[in-house]
Design a protein around this motif. Structure first.
Motif, PDB file in Angstrom:
ATOM      1  N   ILE A 141      50.356  53.674  43.480  1.00 43.32           N
ATOM      2  CA  ILE A 141      49.212  53.834  44.019  1.00 43.32           C
ATOM      3  C   ILE A 141      48.047  52.720  43.658  1.00 43.32           C
ATOM      4  O   ILE A 141      48.128  52.619  42.382  1.00 43.32           O
ATOM      5  CB  ILE A 141      48.510  54.989  43.931  1.00 43.32           C
ATOM      6  CG1 ILE A 141      49.344  56.194  44.721  1.00 43.32           C
ATOM      7  CG2 ILE A 141      47.158  55.047  44.750  1.00 43.32           C
ATOM      8  CD1 ILE A 141      49.013  57.454  44.914  1.00 43.32           C
ATOM      9  N   LYS A 142      47.679  52.031  44.591  1.00 46.80           N
ATOM     10  CA  LYS A 142      46.418  51.009  44.292  1.00 46.80           C
ATOM     11  C   LYS A 142      45.302  51.318  44.967  1.00 46.80           C
ATOM     12  O   LYS A 142      45.401  51.832  45.847  1.00 46.80           O
ATOM     13  CB  LYS A 142      46.752  49.688  44.471  1.00 46.80           C
ATOM     14  CG  LYS A 142      47.854  48.961  43.540  1.00 46.80           C
ATOM     15  CD  LYS A 142      47.976  47.400  43.645  1.00 46.80           C
ATOM     16  CE  LYS A 142      48.724  46.942  42.574  1.00 46.80           C
ATOM     17  NZ  LYS A 142      48.877  45.272  42.897  1.00 46.80           N
ATOM     18  N   ALA A 190      37.122  43.061  46.432  1.00 42.07           N
ATOM     19  CA  ALA A 190      36.209  43.052  45.263  1.00 42.07           C
ATOM     20  C   ALA A 190      36.676  43.457  43.886  1.00 42.07           C
ATOM     21  O   ALA A 190      36.494  42.808  42.887  1.00 42.07           O
ATOM     22  CB  ALA A 190      34.867  43.518  45.534  1.00 42.07           C
ATOM     23  N   ALA A 191      37.464  44.414  43.961  1.00 45.80           N
ATOM     24  CA  ALA A 191      38.226  45.075  42.929  1.00 45.80           C
ATOM     25  C   ALA A 191      39.433  45.622  43.238  1.00 45.80           C
ATOM     26  O   ALA A 191      39.650  46.281  44.330  1.00 45.80           O
ATOM     27  CB  ALA A 191      37.391  46.102  42.262  1.00 45.80           C
ATOM     28  N   ILE A 192      40.480  45.824  42.272  1.00 44.91           N
ATOM     29  CA  ILE A 192      42.014  46.221  42.411  1.00 44.91           C
ATOM     30  C   ILE A 192      42.156  47.297  41.178  1.00 44.91           C
ATOM     31  O   ILE A 192      42.179  46.680  40.098  1.00 44.91           O
ATOM     32  CB  ILE A 192      42.842  45.481  42.886  1.00 44.91           C
ATOM     33  CG1 ILE A 192      42.650  44.643  44.020  1.00 44.91           C
ATOM     34  CG2 ILE A 192      44.364  46.269  42.746  1.00 44.91           C
ATOM     35  CD1 ILE A 192      43.723  43.610  44.345  1.00 44.91           C
ATOM     36  N   ASP A 193      42.631  48.322  41.220  1.00 42.36           N
ATOM     37  CA  ASP A 193      42.671  49.443  40.146  1.00 42.36           C
ATOM     38  C   ASP A 193      44.391  49.971  40.541  1.00 42.36           C
ATOM     39  O   ASP A 193      44.307  50.054  41.777  1.00 42.36           O
ATOM     40  CB  ASP A 193      41.619  50.430  40.095  1.00 42.36           C
ATOM     41  CG  ASP A 193      40.539  49.819  39.629  1.00 42.36           C
ATOM     42  OD1 ASP A 193      40.186  48.984  38.488  1.00 42.36           O
ATOM     43  OD2 ASP A 193      39.324  49.987  40.343  1.00 42.36           O
ATOM     44  N   ALA A 194      44.776  50.522  39.457  1.00 39.86           N
ATOM     45  CA  ALA A 194      46.253  51.218  39.635  1.00 39.86           C
ATOM     46  C   ALA A 194      46.068  52.374  39.000  1.00 39.86           C
ATOM     47  O   ALA A 194      46.506  52.709  38.033  1.00 39.86           O
ATOM     48  CB  ALA A 194      47.105  50.346  39.417  1.00 39.86           C
ATOM     49  N   PRO A 195      45.535  53.535  39.871  1.00 42.01           N
ATOM     50  CA  PRO A 195      45.529  54.871  39.224  1.00 42.01           C
ATOM     51  C   PRO A 195      46.826  55.742  38.792  1.00 42.01           C
ATOM     52  O   PRO A 195      47.020  56.540  37.942  1.00 42.01           O
ATOM     53  CB  PRO A 195      44.847  55.766  40.147  1.00 42.01           C
ATOM     54  CG  PRO A 195      44.984  55.088  41.566  1.00 42.01           C
ATOM     55  CD  PRO A 195      45.052  53.489  41.112  1.00 42.01           C
TER      56      PRO A 195
END
Length: 329
Positions: free
Chosen positions: A21-22, A12-17
């Motif tokens: 790292i995802k 539903a969602a992908i972020d890259a802090p």
């Protein structure tokens, strides 16, 4: 043993802090409530085989929960994972990092080999992506208004993920450490100097950090029951490893396990049905009965008596000393 519940979920969602790292959020296609989980739990995700016609593999990723106002044990609308890309790994993290929103994954329902007990005061220690199960523990402790301290270490300050969320969650209970900064570098001795002997410790991260933490605590008198850990790296082959033969008792089938391959991988590639999870020798899921042969135990799950008895082994990490094993498979 009952077969694990399989779920088909949508990214539903992908972020890259951080750059390595995802953070991947998974939901049911129909938005249904997903099975709940305890802090420290993880999902197993099916990863396609790297070879044509090969069997799919399973990789374990801890579940992140940061909202103390919501009890994830009651079920959640989404699962959130934090995954570090390992270019030298076995392909699981590369596959996960290549996913796009809308992709479909098959996962096994949450399980927990790293449970949080109910002591009055807890010391949480994380290195790198090992913060993922620790976040959920901090959230649960905050919800229960229990005292804790959280130490989070990485190679650089920029390499630490989820810092803003951790600050909002833990406040002054959070201490950040960076290896490249002498002023903030994690000192295990200093950390334990400020703790009480047998204060429960929960540590997750690289094997070297975990080993150092456990060794220092044991030297100071900590009991084993107060030391809890979870590894985020699979056991690597050792220079002294040699090939050996395995016979499966039920079929008489014989396999050769090369020096650079684990017994578990050899069994999987042969089509043998083996339950497994951590691949590091601490969860016990791959416990296998041994009919004959001398075992080289490399796990931390079995007791000393079980190892001395020579009747069971953890096939994810342990090997054969005698050149041949007969397994009750």
């Amino acid at each position: 043993m009952l077969a694990p519940l399989l779920l088909t979920l949508r990214v539903a969602a992908i972020d890259a802090p951080t750059s390595l790292i995802k953070s991947i959020t998974l939901e049911a296609h129909d938005g249904a409530l997903l099975p709940g989980f305890e802090p420290g739990a993880h999902l197993q995700v099916e990863i396609p085989s790297a070879t044509a016609g090969g069997a799919p593999q399973w990789r374990s990723y801890s579940l992140i929960h940061v909202d103390p106002a919501v009890d994830p044990r009651d079920g959640v609308r989404a699962y959130r994972l934090g995954i570090r890309r390992e270019d030298e790994g076995r392909g699981g993290s590369r596959h996960m990092h290549a996913l796009a929103v809308g992709a479909t994954l098959c996962v096994r329902a949450p399980v927990n080999h790293f449970p949080l007990a109910a002591p009055p005061r807890v010391l949480l220690v994380a290195g790198g992506v090992g913060i993922t199960p620790i976040i959920s523990m901090a959230s649960a402790l905050a919800a229960q208004q229990r005292d804790y301290a959280l130490h989070f270490s990485g190679r650089t300050r920029e390499a630490l993920p989820f810092v803003d969320e951790l600050r909002a969650l833990a406040g002054d209970k959070l201490t950040l450490h960076a290896d490249d900064d002498p002023a903030t570098r994690l000192s295990i001795d200093a950390l334990l100097d400020g703790a009480q002997v047998n204060q429960p410790i929960y540590v997750c991260g690289p094997a070297g950090m975990i080993d150092a933490m456990l060794a220092a605590a044991r030297k100071r008198g900590w009991h084993e029951c107060d030391l809890h850990y979870e590894l985020f790296t699979e056991a690597a082959p050792q220079e002294c490893d040699t090939a050996f033969e395995v016979e499966l008792k039920s079929s008489g089938k014989r396999l050769t396990v090369p020096a650079d391959k684990s017994l578990l991988d050899a069994l999987i590639e042969s089509g043998t049905d083996v339950m497994y999870d951590c691949r590091s020798g601490y969860c016990g899921l791959c416990t296998t009965n041994v009919c004959s042969g001398e075992i080289e135990h490399r796990d931390t799950y079995l007791s000393g008596a079980e190892k001395a008895g020579g009747k069971v082994m953890q096939v994810c990490v342990s090997r054969c000393k005698s050149g041949r094993l007969v397994l009750d498979l």
